[in-house]
Design a protein around this motif. Structure first.
Motif, PDB file in Angstrom:
ATOM      1  N   ASN A 120     -11.176  -3.913   0.861  1.00  0.00           N
ATOM      2  CA  ASN A 120      -9.804  -3.380   0.771  1.00  0.00           C
ATOM      3  C   ASN A 120      -8.860  -4.513   0.360  1.00  0.00           C
ATOM      4  O   ASN A 120      -8.086  -5.036   1.162  1.00  0.00           O
ATOM      5  N   TYR A 140     -12.177   9.907   3.187  1.00  0.00           N
ATOM      6  CA  TYR A 140     -10.816  10.217   3.638  1.00  0.00           C
ATOM      7  C   TYR A 140     -10.099  11.195   2.709  1.00  0.00           C
ATOM      8  O   TYR A 140      -8.947  11.541   2.954  1.00  0.00           O
ATOM      9  N   VAL A 180      -8.849   5.120  -3.401  1.00  0.00           N
ATOM     10  CA  VAL A 180      -7.635   4.332  -3.637  1.00  0.00           C
ATOM     11  C   VAL A 180      -7.896   3.237  -4.681  1.00  0.00           C
ATOM     12  O   VAL A 180      -9.040   3.002  -5.070  1.00  0.00           O
ATOM     13  N   CYS A 192      -4.470  -2.162   9.173  1.00  0.00           N
ATOM     14  CA  CYS A 192      -4.335  -0.832   8.572  1.00  0.00           C
ATOM     15  C   CYS A 192      -3.319  -0.035   9.377  1.00  0.00           C
ATOM     16  O   CYS A 192      -3.459   0.103  10.602  1.00  0.00           O
ATOM     17  N   THR A 244      -1.816   7.294   1.367  1.00  0.00           N
ATOM     18  CA  THR A 244      -2.133   6.957  -0.023  1.00  0.00           C
ATOM     19  C   THR A 244      -3.419   7.668  -0.479  1.00  0.00           C
ATOM     20  O   THR A 244      -3.523   8.083  -1.627  1.00  0.00           O
ATOM     21  N   MET A 245      -4.374   7.814   0.434  1.00  0.00           N
ATOM     22  CA  MET A 245      -5.568   8.613   0.098  1.00  0.00           C
ATOM     23  C   MET A 245      -5.144  10.052  -0.228  1.00  0.00           C
ATOM     24  O   MET A 245      -5.720  10.720  -1.080  1.00  0.00           O
ATOM     25  N   VAL A 262      -2.893   3.063   9.485  1.00  0.00           N
ATOM     26  CA  VAL A 262      -3.475   4.276  10.077  1.00  0.00           C
ATOM     27  C   VAL A 262      -4.234   3.909  11.363  1.00  0.00           C
ATOM     28  O   VAL A 262      -3.995   4.494  12.430  1.00  0.00           O
ATOM     29  N   HIS A 263      -5.089   2.917  11.285  1.00  0.00           N
ATOM     30  CA  HIS A 263      -5.945   2.599  12.443  1.00  0.00           C
ATOM     31  C   HIS A 263      -5.200   1.888  13.567  1.00  0.00           C
ATOM     32  O   HIS A 263      -5.684   1.857  14.696  1.00  0.00           O
ATOM     33  N   CYS A 281      -4.163   8.922   6.089  1.00  0.00           N
ATOM     34  CA  CYS A 281      -3.888   7.838   5.153  1.00  0.00           C
ATOM     35  C   CYS A 281      -3.055   8.451   4.023  1.00  0.00           C
ATOM     36  O   CYS A 281      -3.568   9.223   3.201  1.00  0.00           O
ATOM     37  N   GLU A 324     -11.583  -1.084  11.824  1.00  0.00           N
ATOM     38  CA  GLU A 324     -10.195  -1.446  11.514  1.00  0.00           C
ATOM     39  C   GLU A 324      -9.286  -1.156  12.707  1.00  0.00           C
ATOM     40  O   GLU A 324      -8.116  -1.529  12.706  1.00  0.00           O
ATOM     41  N   CYS A 328      -3.478   0.972  -1.123  1.00  0.00           N
ATOM     42  CA  CYS A 328      -3.906   0.794   0.270  1.00  0.00           C
ATOM     43  C   CYS A 328      -2.925  -0.201   0.879  1.00  0.00           C
ATOM     44  O   CYS A 328      -2.818  -1.342   0.400  1.00  0.00           O
ATOM     45  N   SER A 329      -2.205   0.223   1.911  1.00  0.00           N
ATOM     46  CA  SER A 329      -1.151  -0.646   2.466  1.00  0.00           C
ATOM     47  C   SER A 329      -1.750  -1.910   3.068  1.00  0.00           C
ATOM     48  O   SER A 329      -1.130  -2.973   3.038  1.00  0.00           O
ATOM     49  N   MET A 330      -2.967  -1.817   3.589  1.00  0.00           N
ATOM     50  CA  MET A 330      -3.598  -3.034   4.112  1.00  0.00           C
ATOM     51  C   MET A 330      -3.912  -4.022   2.984  1.00  0.00           C
ATOM     52  O   MET A 330      -3.649  -5.229   3.097  1.00  0.00           O
TER      53      MET A 330
END
Ligand code: 13P
Ligand code: SF4
Length: 385
Positions: A151, A55, A90, A239, A333-334, A241-242, A331, A267, A116-118
């Motif tokens: 994660n 990513y 991350v 997640c 944070t990535m 994003v997903h 993503c 995800e 990673c927000s998840m």
């Protein structure tokens, strides 16, 4: 923002000088960073390895010595000999690199804000509370295997290590669940409900036997009967994003491309994965599309940087690759790792300064390693790495 540790130089380390300030790097343009990163890499030679997750944006990804999904990068980190492992990914990935590498190796995350927000959706206090509350209904240490998606923070991996549990990734989730059910009759799966549900369902666990643990509510919002009936208890994490991918996006695309192929990361939601022809990790998605025949068309539900890169790669081969969502969802944070941060950590290493080291406390690392080693053993036996 995660805290970095300041380490004392080890025997044999070059003398430390004053750390180079990040501020002076923020105005460098990418081209200058490229030259300086290349020069620093040359100077550091095999004392330093850069690992890059799929990513990562192109400007960073191109500098990686090895690229891969979470499982492949964990295995590489466990085998690498370099003194410094710079993780372009991350925070939890750098933590894993620290845990699986030798004590004298140092894991470095170029930007400590790359989380990673998840992973942040499950914390130790909430998981320990869930374990306590479950024990009011059954004996979790006898009946429940705790499985944490990679994660997650190191203290959750340590929790799994203490309670006979295991770590999984999107590549090996099925084999990890098989391992878990061969030991205990139920699984507590955190933090990603979707990976747990999508994998469990494909293994034949009916949705009615999966309870969702709402960590904001007492007893996860489940009744005693629901807990007793559940084969799998899914943490209510996801997640960001997903979750943007929707089954309607597949339907709309299929109208334009009836013969098109859908490929998704697990995800993504149950509804998206059920409408997909292929479901798998980032590495699986890449390998599957790279093996595609000319003239085929692909709709992909995973992070935008990966999709854009493989779309460009496959264009000359006559393969059309499109992103599932109609809105841009990277993503964030990535994306924080940029050439400026990478240049900053590398030039500091050249100057003898270790900045942004990620170090898991020894006891926690030792317990987390048990759960990671369980995962690596299962993955090697299943031919997944
Ligand atoms: P992979 O292990 O498939 O690379 O996934 C990591 C991740 O964070 C996906 O969002
Ligand atoms: Fe975490 Fe989602 Fe980003 Fe993967 S894509 S690192 S799960 S926030």
């Amino acid at each position: 923002m995660y805290r970095s540790v300041q380490t004392e130089p080890m025997k044999g380390d070059p003398p430390m000088s004053a750390a180079l300030e990040l501020q002076s790097y923020s105005l460098l343009d990418d081209a200058e960073c490229d030259e300086r990163i290349d020069a620093a890499k040359k100077k550091l030679g095999d004392r330093m390895t850069i690992l890059g997750h799929h990513y990562q944006r192109n400007e960073v990804f191109k500098h990686a010595d090895h690229t891969g999904d979470s499982l492949k990068l964990s295995k590489l980190a466990s085998e690498d000999d370099a003194e410094y492992i710079v993780f372009c990914g991350v925070h939890f990935m750098a933590e894993v690199a620290d845990i699986v590498s030798r004590p004298d190796q140092k894991a470095i995350l170029p930007d400590m804000a790359a989380g990673c927000s998840m992973a942040d959706m499950a914390n130790l206090a909430n998981v320990e509370r869930a374990w306590r509350e479950l024990s009011e209904v059954l004996d979790p240490d006898e009946m429940v295997t705790p499985v944490t998606y990679i994660n997650s923070a190191a203290d959750l991996k340590a929790f799994c290590g203490r309670h006979g549990g295991i770590v999984c990734t999107s590549t090996n989730a099925q084999q990890i669940l098989e391992w878990s059910y061969s030991r205990r009759e139920k699984v507590l799966f955190f933090p990603d409900q979707h990976l747990g549900r999508n994998t469990g369902y494909r293994m034949g666990i009916p949705l009615e036997e999966m309870g969702v643990w709402d960590f904001g509510k007492p007893m996860g919002g489940l009744t005693v009967e629901e807990i007793k009936a559940a084969k799998m208890i899914l943490w209510k994490g996801f997640c960001s994003v997903h979750q943007m991918f929707k089954p309607e996006q597949i339907d709309a695309w299929k109208e334009k491309h009836p013969d098109g192929i859908i490929i998704s990361h697990p995800e993504a939601s149950f509804e998206v994965c059920e409408k997909s022809d292929h479901v798998g990790s980032t590495e699986y998605i890449l390998n599957t599309i790279r093996a595609a025949e000319a003239g085929t068309k692909w709709l992909v539900a995973t992070e935008l940087n990966l999709v854009n890169r493989v779309a460009e790669e496959m264009k000359p081969k006559g393969v059309l690759v499109e992103f599932m969502s109609t809105t841009v969802c990277m993503c964030a944070t990535m994306f924080r790792t940029d050439p400026q941060h990478l240049c900053w950590v590398l030039e500091n290493l050249v100057a003898g300064n270790v900045v942004n080291q990620v170090k898991v406390p020894t006891e926690e690392a030792w317990q987390a390693k048990k759960a990671i080693d369980n995962m690596l053993d299962v993955s090697v036996a299943a031919g997944k790495v």
